[in-house]
Design an enzyme around this catalytic site. Sequence first.
Site, PDB file in Angstrom:
ATOM      1  N   HIS A  97     -15.924   6.002 -43.925  1.00  0.00           N
ATOM      2  CA  HIS A  97     -15.249   6.736 -44.993  1.00  0.00           C
ATOM      3  C   HIS A  97     -14.555   5.771 -45.961  1.00  0.00           C
ATOM      4  CE1 HIS A  97     -15.998  10.872 -43.974  1.00  0.00           C
ATOM      5  NE2 HIS A  97     -15.693  10.652 -42.719  1.00  0.00           N
ATOM      6  N   ASP A  98     -14.291   4.568 -45.510  1.00  0.00           N
ATOM      7  CA  ASP A  98     -13.730   3.532 -46.381  1.00  0.00           C
ATOM      8  C   ASP A  98     -14.793   3.011 -47.340  1.00  0.00           C
ATOM      9  OD1 ASP A  98     -12.754   1.003 -47.381  1.00  0.00           O
ATOM     10  OD2 ASP A  98     -11.369   0.883 -45.711  1.00  0.00           O
ATOM     11  N   HIS A 133     -22.211   9.306 -50.834  1.00  0.00           N
ATOM     12  CA  HIS A 133     -23.151   9.511 -51.938  1.00  0.00           C
ATOM     13  C   HIS A 133     -22.717  10.656 -52.855  1.00  0.00           C
ATOM     14  CE1 HIS A 133     -25.956   6.987 -49.654  1.00  0.00           C
ATOM     15  NE2 HIS A 133     -26.741   6.965 -50.721  1.00  0.00           N
ATOM     16  N   THR A 177     -14.990   3.563 -53.058  1.00  0.00           N
ATOM     17  CA  THR A 177     -15.022   2.144 -53.403  1.00  0.00           C
ATOM     18  C   THR A 177     -15.847   1.426 -52.339  1.00  0.00           C
ATOM     19  OG1 THR A 177     -13.014   1.669 -52.146  1.00  0.00           O
ATOM     20  CG2 THR A 177     -12.744   2.279 -54.454  1.00  0.00           C
ATOM     21  N   TRP A 201     -15.542  -1.762 -51.503  1.00  0.00           N
ATOM     22  CA  TRP A 201     -14.794  -2.853 -50.882  1.00  0.00           C
ATOM     23  C   TRP A 201     -14.141  -2.402 -49.586  1.00  0.00           C
ATOM     24  CZ3 TRP A 201     -16.180  -7.034 -53.336  1.00  0.00           C
ATOM     25  CH2 TRP A 201     -16.407  -7.002 -54.714  1.00  0.00           C
ATOM     26  N   SER A 228      -9.620   2.526 -48.323  1.00  0.00           N
ATOM     27  CA  SER A 228      -9.669   3.748 -49.124  1.00  0.00           C
ATOM     28  C   SER A 228      -9.745   5.012 -48.269  1.00  0.00           C
ATOM     29  CB  SER A 228     -10.838   3.703 -50.121  1.00  0.00           C
ATOM     30  OG  SER A 228     -12.054   3.387 -49.492  1.00  0.00           O
ATOM     31  N   HIS A 276     -24.380   9.274 -34.887  1.00  0.00           N
ATOM     32  CA  HIS A 276     -23.786  10.497 -34.341  1.00  0.00           C
ATOM     33  C   HIS A 276     -24.100  10.735 -32.869  1.00  0.00           C
ATOM     34  CE1 HIS A 276     -23.344  11.485 -38.701  1.00  0.00           C
ATOM     35  NE2 HIS A 276     -22.195  11.928 -38.241  1.00  0.00           N
ATOM     36  N   ARG A 281     -32.411  12.688 -45.409  1.00  0.00           N
ATOM     37  CA  ARG A 281     -31.692  11.815 -46.348  1.00  0.00           C
ATOM     38  C   ARG A 281     -32.372  10.455 -46.485  1.00  0.00           C
ATOM     39  NH1 ARG A 281     -28.975  15.098 -49.612  1.00  0.00           N
ATOM     40  NH2 ARG A 281     -26.942  15.811 -48.825  1.00  0.00           N
ATOM     41  N   ARG A 309     -33.881   9.274 -50.064  1.00  0.00           N
ATOM     42  CA  ARG A 309     -33.303   8.107 -50.732  1.00  0.00           C
ATOM     43  C   ARG A 309     -34.238   6.905 -50.726  1.00  0.00           C
ATOM     44  NH1 ARG A 309     -27.481   9.253 -47.740  1.00  0.00           N
ATOM     45  NH2 ARG A 309     -26.943  11.085 -49.010  1.00  0.00           N
TER      46      ARG A 309
END
Length: 636
Positions: free
Chosen positions: A169-170, A174, A223, A225, A229, A386, A483, A487
Amino acid sequence: MIPFLSCAKSLLFSVIKHLLVLADFHEIFQRMRPVDRLLFLIIHGLDRSGMKWHRFPVFLGLAYLSIRRHLHFKCSLINVGKNSGGVRFNPADFPYRTADGKYNDPSDEAAGSIESFFGRNMPPLDQRKGLLKPTPMEVATKLMERKEFIDTGKQLNLIAVSWIQFMTHDWMDHLESTEQFELKASYENAAYQCPLNSFKFYKTKKVDTGLDDIKEGHLNISTSWWDGSAIYGSNASQLHEVRTYKEGKLKITDGLDTAGKFRNGWIGVSALKDLFMLEHNAICDALKKEYPDLDDENLFRRARLVTSAVMAKIHTIDWTVELLKTDILLAGMRGNWYGLLGKRFKDTFGHVGGVYLGGLVGLKKPNNHGLRYSITEEFVSVYRLHSLVPDHLAIRDIDSSPGPNKSPKLSHKVDMVNLTGNRGESELSKIGFTTRMVSMGHQACGALELWNYPVWLMDVVAQNVDGTDRADHVNLASLEIYRDRERSVPRYNEFRRSLFLIPITKWDNLTDNKEVIATLNEVYGNDVEQLDLLVGMLAEKKIKGFAISETAFVIFLIMATRRLEADRFFTSDFNEEVYTRKGFEWVNTSESLKDVLDRHFPGMTSRWMNSTSAFTVWDAPPDHTNHIPLYLRLPH
């Protein structure tokens, strides 16, 4: 004379190519520089010979991985989207991490910021014609759906599972289209029952890149990086929600939809968010005490730098070491942070000797290898983990006396589906932080194997970016297969070719399990080229000590380095001037998640944790002392 030598050299390499290199790699071999061709011949020759690098002494295994990483930096980083050279800026004007990820790379202000393109580690493979062949729901139901829970023994616990979701999550999310697509079960077999016969979801939004070769790409709304976040959010409004604007601190709350809002969480991730919010505020207190003149903004900025660095360090030398439990990777990951000279030398003399001797962290300048930094599509694909998730959380009684190996009594079990998303919020008030951590610490996670994907995740509530529930449930296993195809991530065999890994020619190359082989034949026929990436990685024989496949590991090898060395706050600006002396010391003395837990919950680990790492099942025996120098060790 020179034309003759050039012709002779070309002839020599042509002969070598046809004699020593599999045809799968002729094209990429031809494009390499002469020095890189020689390096390729080393790793390719070892791979073909059956001499496995992970069976080498540590120093030779590191040499193999170093060569492989070098080659991938030359061949496996592909830019997506036009880059007009970027806008340069003076780093001294931005000695902090910004809300949206801008102003990190001094040569390109927008690199790594929100709504940047996902890059590539290999050319995309257009799969529009075979998007539904075989159908994702058939693949998921026949090859992935959990039959019975398979765990990882004592190697990894549920804190380790929570951690990697906390990190993803940091790094990545998409941007979706407003157009919905419906997947349907299109096969009839009474032996296989889909949890959902059909479900709708939003397509990934395709964006014009302005390039001739890769015409379309996808945007990252996080982000890219390593900037925390997942706590601070990825834009100014999200950041505003979590700040108190007093002494640099964050709002301490106990909920899933606060502090750096993100979707599809569960109480394990919320526990880590809570913990690192406490860490941020404790850093603010320490900085305020040391530097009383620092105002709210400067306290916040420096505390964010320190908190983000602590998380990156834990991931590098604690979590990854447990995920890839071998001496070679212990040396490699510590080498990434400290260099071959080690922690004691680096703490005493600072960064000396470049990447190898001094490590990636503290380099004199960031290295983006000539193209804009980004998270890649393939990196997203190999982080589809998962199957690590169990079916329930075993709640422990922390009021009981510790049993054998510091294990607490079992109180009761809660189904995981009741601990996720907004439904999980009601459970937070019932399960305190210490109970959550001790319970997760003492429970083994699932193994990344076929037939071990949680059934409850095949009929689960999806969420919007703001954390609100969507009307449509999704079959997450089927969606993950879709996905990768959507993609344009290559399927398993082509994915391996692109990483210089020898492809399979028959199902027996992948697994010895006869039932798996029969089911692969049923789903894909004899066409190994159609094997989906995720299925292949789950079926692949694992290296001893590895919780993930070697295929996934090679992407980790590339991106674990790139995330550190491209970031100026881990390289040129990783110093006392930017972090403050106290902040720099805080990072350098934090070695593990256990250190953070001990800082905020004294007595928790001493009472309940028998293992060395907080990511290992807590009743496991501690790591034994090995007096053989690390680089001279042989594999177990």
